[in-house]
Write a protein that holds these residues in place. Structure first.
Motif, PDB file in Angstrom:
ATOM      1  N   LEU A  38       0.797  -1.211   0.134  1.00 43.76           N
ATOM      2  CA  LEU A  38       0.072   0.147   0.146  1.00 43.76           C
ATOM      3  C   LEU A  38       0.869   1.043   0.101  1.00 43.76           C
ATOM      4  CD1 LEU A  38      -2.758  -1.176   2.523  1.00 43.76           C
ATOM      5  CD2 LEU A  38      -2.775  -1.283   0.457  1.00 43.76           C
ATOM      6  N   ILE A  39       0.350   2.193  -0.492  1.00 43.97           N
ATOM      7  CA  ILE A  39       1.046   3.662  -0.624  1.00 43.97           C
ATOM      8  C   ILE A  39       1.440   4.027   0.909  1.00 43.97           C
ATOM      9  CG2 ILE A  39      -1.038   5.240  -0.202  1.00 43.97           C
ATOM     10  CD1 ILE A  39       1.913   5.852  -2.627  1.00 43.97           C
ATOM     11  N   ASP A  40       1.012   3.817   2.007  1.00 46.59           N
ATOM     12  CA  ASP A  40       1.328   4.240   3.205  1.00 46.59           C
ATOM     13  C   ASP A  40       2.345   3.322   4.017  1.00 46.59           C
ATOM     14  OD1 ASP A  40      -0.496   2.538   3.605  1.00 46.59           O
ATOM     15  OD2 ASP A  40      -1.684   3.693   5.160  1.00 46.59           O
ATOM     16  N   ASP A  41       2.785   2.110   3.276  1.00 48.82           N
ATOM     17  CA  ASP A  41       3.825   1.236   3.673  1.00 48.82           C
ATOM     18  C   ASP A  41       5.145   1.858   3.895  1.00 48.82           C
ATOM     19  OD1 ASP A  41       2.086  -0.906   4.437  1.00 48.82           O
ATOM     20  OD2 ASP A  41       1.937  -1.564   2.446  1.00 48.82           O
ATOM     21  N   PRO A  42       6.004   1.413   4.454  1.00 45.57           N
ATOM     22  CA  PRO A  42       7.341   1.764   4.799  1.00 45.57           C
ATOM     23  C   PRO A  42       8.185   1.505   3.351  1.00 45.57           C
ATOM     24  CG  PRO A  42       6.868   0.832   6.606  1.00 45.57           C
ATOM     25  CD  PRO A  42       5.844   0.619   5.738  1.00 45.57           C
ATOM     26  N   VAL A  43       8.865   2.576   2.722  1.00 46.35           N
ATOM     27  CA  VAL A  43       9.795   2.122   1.616  1.00 46.35           C
ATOM     28  C   VAL A  43      11.062   2.187   2.054  1.00 46.35           C
ATOM     29  CG1 VAL A  43      10.314   3.137  -0.633  1.00 46.35           C
ATOM     30  CG2 VAL A  43       8.064   3.362   0.086  1.00 46.35           C
ATOM     31  N   ARG A  44      11.884   1.273   1.764  1.00 47.18           N
ATOM     32  CA  ARG A  44      13.309   0.998   2.277  1.00 47.18           C
ATOM     33  C   ARG A  44      14.268   1.922   1.372  1.00 47.18           C
ATOM     34  NH1 ARG A  44      14.162  -5.402   2.301  1.00 47.18           N
ATOM     35  NH2 ARG A  44      12.527  -4.956   0.633  1.00 47.18           N
ATOM     36  N   PRO A  45      15.191   2.826   1.992  1.00 46.89           N
ATOM     37  CA  PRO A  45      16.379   3.461   1.228  1.00 46.89           C
ATOM     38  C   PRO A  45      17.038   2.374   0.508  1.00 46.89           C
ATOM     39  CG  PRO A  45      16.764   3.466   3.627  1.00 46.89           C
ATOM     40  CD  PRO A  45      15.364   2.729   3.413  1.00 46.89           C
ATOM     41  N   PHE A  46      17.650   2.690  -0.522  1.00 50.17           N
ATOM     42  CA  PHE A  46      18.554   1.812  -1.224  1.00 50.17           C
ATOM     43  C   PHE A  46      19.853   2.539  -1.088  1.00 50.17           C
ATOM     44  CE2 PHE A  46      21.704   1.292  -4.829  1.00 50.17           C
ATOM     45  CZ  PHE A  46      21.599  -0.010  -4.982  1.00 50.17           C
ATOM     46  N   ARG A  47      20.994   1.680  -0.901  1.00 48.25           N
ATOM     47  CA  ARG A  47      22.486   2.025  -0.567  1.00 48.25           C
ATOM     48  C   ARG A  47      23.230   1.325  -1.390  1.00 48.25           C
ATOM     49  NH1 ARG A  47      19.908   2.652   4.587  1.00 48.25           N
ATOM     50  NH2 ARG A  47      19.855   4.836   5.324  1.00 48.25           N
ATOM     51  N   GLU A  48      24.200   1.936  -1.995  1.00 46.17           N
ATOM     52  CA  GLU A  48      25.089   1.008  -2.890  1.00 46.17           C
ATOM     53  C   GLU A  48      25.937  -0.117  -2.091  1.00 46.17           C
ATOM     54  OE1 GLU A  48      25.414   1.046  -6.107  1.00 46.17           O
ATOM     55  OE2 GLU A  48      24.771   2.616  -6.842  1.00 46.17           O
ATOM     56  N   ASP A  49      26.271   0.281  -0.822  1.00 49.93           N
ATOM     57  CA  ASP A  49      26.917  -0.743  -0.092  1.00 49.93           C
ATOM     58  C   ASP A  49      26.224  -2.151   0.170  1.00 49.93           C
ATOM     59  OD1 ASP A  49      25.483   0.589   1.631  1.00 49.93           O
ATOM     60  OD2 ASP A  49      27.090   0.931   3.058  1.00 49.93           O
ATOM     61  N   LYS A  50      24.900  -1.866   0.112  1.00 50.23           N
ATOM     62  CA  LYS A  50      24.131  -3.108   0.257  1.00 50.23           C
ATOM     63  C   LYS A  50      23.759  -3.688  -0.908  1.00 50.23           C
ATOM     64  CE  LYS A  50      23.743  -2.204   4.789  1.00 50.23           C
ATOM     65  NZ  LYS A  50      24.353  -3.025   5.855  1.00 50.23           N
ATOM     66  N   LEU A  51      24.259  -3.349  -1.937  1.00 53.13           N
ATOM     67  CA  LEU A  51      23.829  -3.991  -3.183  1.00 53.13           C
ATOM     68  C   LEU A  51      23.596  -5.459  -3.519  1.00 53.13           C
ATOM     69  CD1 LEU A  51      22.620  -3.621  -6.231  1.00 53.13           C
ATOM     70  CD2 LEU A  51      24.991  -3.363  -7.072  1.00 53.13           C
ATOM     71  N   GLN A  52      24.773  -5.927  -3.095  1.00 50.88           N
ATOM     72  CA  GLN A  52      25.075  -7.501  -3.212  1.00 50.88           C
ATOM     73  C   GLN A  52      24.071  -8.114  -1.985  1.00 50.88           C
ATOM     74  OE1 GLN A  52      27.052  -8.525  -5.564  1.00 50.88           O
ATOM     75  NE2 GLN A  52      25.990 -10.438  -4.821  1.00 50.88           N
ATOM     76  N   GLU A  53      23.941  -7.689  -0.925  1.00 57.14           N
ATOM     77  CA  GLU A  53      23.121  -8.293   0.100  1.00 57.14           C
ATOM     78  C   GLU A  53      21.599  -8.275  -0.572  1.00 57.14           C
ATOM     79  OE1 GLU A  53      21.500  -6.640   4.217  1.00 57.14           O
ATOM     80  OE2 GLU A  53      23.296  -6.614   3.942  1.00 57.14           O
TER      81      GLU A  53
END
Length: 514
Positions: A38-53
């Motif tokens: 849903l639109i009010d669900d949390p959205v996770r921030p993307f970080r390059e150092d977490k790409l492989q994970e």
């Protein structure tokens, strides 16, 4: 789009979870923790150092259940089915009649209905597939597939079955796994800059002397009406402005406020078909009362209720065999008497019956009229614990759309205009053991020729089948599958007959006929 509970384990741990949680079955464990995004669900921030994970933790959703090779499963054991079938699959195919073309004689068509066997192989693509959209990042779990189909026929006077290749297809399913927000930061801005540090135009036109302008300029006026330009951040509360000069540069944090990508589908399927069509279908898991894992078996109609035009090989634009939803033909009874009569203007005014008579008179009736009744009849002798239903289409009523591309020949003579696909992934209980089973119905609509009134006619091409993993089918069926699809020698077809088939191949899918 569906989201998974972040505490849910990935695909690699699924089998371990299934073993440890012996009170739950495979599908129950796989579907645990999914809900609508849903639109009010949390959205996770993307970080390059977490790409492989992120890549390593990709979600395949329900597609994980498809991994492996599935083959036709013929339920001839079922005592509810009076006439044993040659194979589990049924297709109905309508093609233009020889001698016709799109601009002359209206509505003449050839019809074929056959049973078939199939091998359908799925393979998970390791790691998440990254889609970069600027402020939005989408990771997909990808699943390759390859499909091979052979018709199964018995020539008149022969006891040996004939297996003829009639269809090949390959493609990929995607599960929309995770959506991330990727806001600009100092590093991305520095890396991706494409404008000059100092803008002569900004200085000459607007008097701006700074570098890398990352916010708009606005025009303001003093009490004498003299205009000047200031940065948006310098604008005082309530102060009037008269022009806006957009910024070409971004600044750290841009994109964090969205807009966010909330798709109305979770699954896509792209397929390449050697007739000259490339399809993209999109859709989702079809819930029942907000439950994505549905208890019991899929439900199919009986009697008069089974006359549903959207599932019939006889479309309303073909005349409907003189029947309708309010005046149906009961497909669980023998075909009406007129099906086996010589029709004329007196007993068939308007020619609606004779137009589709051959479909109801086909040896595979009622499956020649409504192929998914074969799925219903297969289920009638099974104990189905639960199932997940996938619903995909190239043309949805609202929202996001798929599509079809045809080569010029197909576009000119037999345009493929719509594909609808339903798959049921089922848990069947046999002797206290869980067995996964696939059933599907695919309806392809062609448009060619025209009616007596000049209207366009829609011609359904329908495929249905029931499949299981190779190890879960009876030994006699496994032997046939291995002979036909695994390069094993075919020991039940005499060499003389095999040579005859090479010279005079039996009729298969009409599209494949030479």
């Amino acid at each position: 789009m569906l989201k998974r509970n972040q505490n849910s384990a990935g695909h690699e741990n699924l089998m371990a979870r299934t073993s440890a949680e012996n009170t739950k079955g495979y599908l129950e464990t796989l579907m645990d923790g999914y809900s609508k995004l849903l639109i009010d669900d949390p959205v996770r921030p993307f970080r390059e150092d977490k790409l492989q994970e992120i890549v390593n933790d990709v979600d395949y959703g329900i597609l994980a259940a498809l991994d492996g090779t599935w083959v036709s499963y013929n339920a001839n054991y079922n005592k509810n089915i009076e006439r044993p079938s040659l194979a589990s699959g049924v297709h109905t195919t309508i093609m233009p009649s020889p001698g016709t073309n799109p601009g002359t004689i209206p509505g003449k068509f050839s019809f074929d209905s056959e049973e078939y066997i199939e091998k359908l192989t799925f393979a998970l693509v390791p790691g998440g597939v990254r889609n970069r959209g600027g402020a939005a990042e989408l990771f997909c779990g990808a699943l390759k597939y390859e499909q091979s189909i052979k018709s199964v026929t018995r020539a008149e006077g022969q006891t040996v079955l004939q297996y003829t290749p009639i269809h090949e297809e390959n493609g990929m399913y995607l599960w929309l796994s995770d959506v991330y927000n990727y806001a600009a930061n100092k590093e991305t801005i520095k890396r991706d800059r494409g404008i000059h540090a100092f803008s002569t135009e900004d200085f000459e036109k607007y008097g701006y002397k700074g570098e890398y302008r990352d916010e708009p300029l606005v025009q303001v006026k003093d009490e004498n009406g003299n205009a000047s330009y200031i940065l948006l951040s310098q604008l005082k509360e309530g102060q009037e402005y008269y022009e806006i000069i957009p910024a070409q540069e971004i600044k750290p944090g841009d994109g964090i406020s969205g807009p966010y990508f909330i798709p109305d589908y979770s699954i896509s399927r792209s397929g390449v078909i050697p007739h000259g069509s490339t399809i993209t279908l999109i859709g989702d898991i079809a819930p029942s009362n907000n439950n994505y894992l549905i208890k019991g078996a899929p439900q199919f109609p009986q009697g008069d209720a089974a006359w549903q035009p959207e599932h019939l090989a006889i479309s309303p634009t073909m005349g409907g065999a003189g029947a309708s939803v309010t005046h149906p033909i009961n497909l669980d009874r023998p075909a009406p008497a007129w099906v086996h009569e010589i029709l004329n203007d007196e007993n068939d005014p308007g020619s609606n019956k004779i137009y589709t008579q051959r479909i109801l008179a086909d040896d595979l009736y009622p499956y020649s009229v409504r192929p998914d009744l074969r799925l219903r009849d297969t289920l009638s002798g099974q104990q189905v614990k639960n199932y997940v239903q996938l619903q995909l289409s190239s043309k949805n009523k609202t929202g996001a759309q798929g599509g079809i591309l045809n080569v010029p020949f197909v576009t000119r003579y037999v345009p493929t205009v719509e594909v609808s696909f339903t798959m049921w992934i089922e848990t069947v209980m046999e002797e206290g053991k869980e067995i996964l089973q696939l059933q599907y119905e695919q309806i392809i609509l062609f448009e060619f020729d025209f009616g007596n009134d000049g209207g366009t006619t829609s011609w359904p091409h329908i495929q249905t089948n029931t499949l299981r993993k190779l190890e879960d089918i009876p030994e006699d069926q496994r032997k046939i599958i291995e002979e036909q699809f695994y390069d094993r020698p075919v020991i039940n077809t005499p060499l003389s007959e095999a040579a005859g088939l090479a010279v005079n191949p039996p009729s298969g899918c009409p599209i494949h006929k030479g």
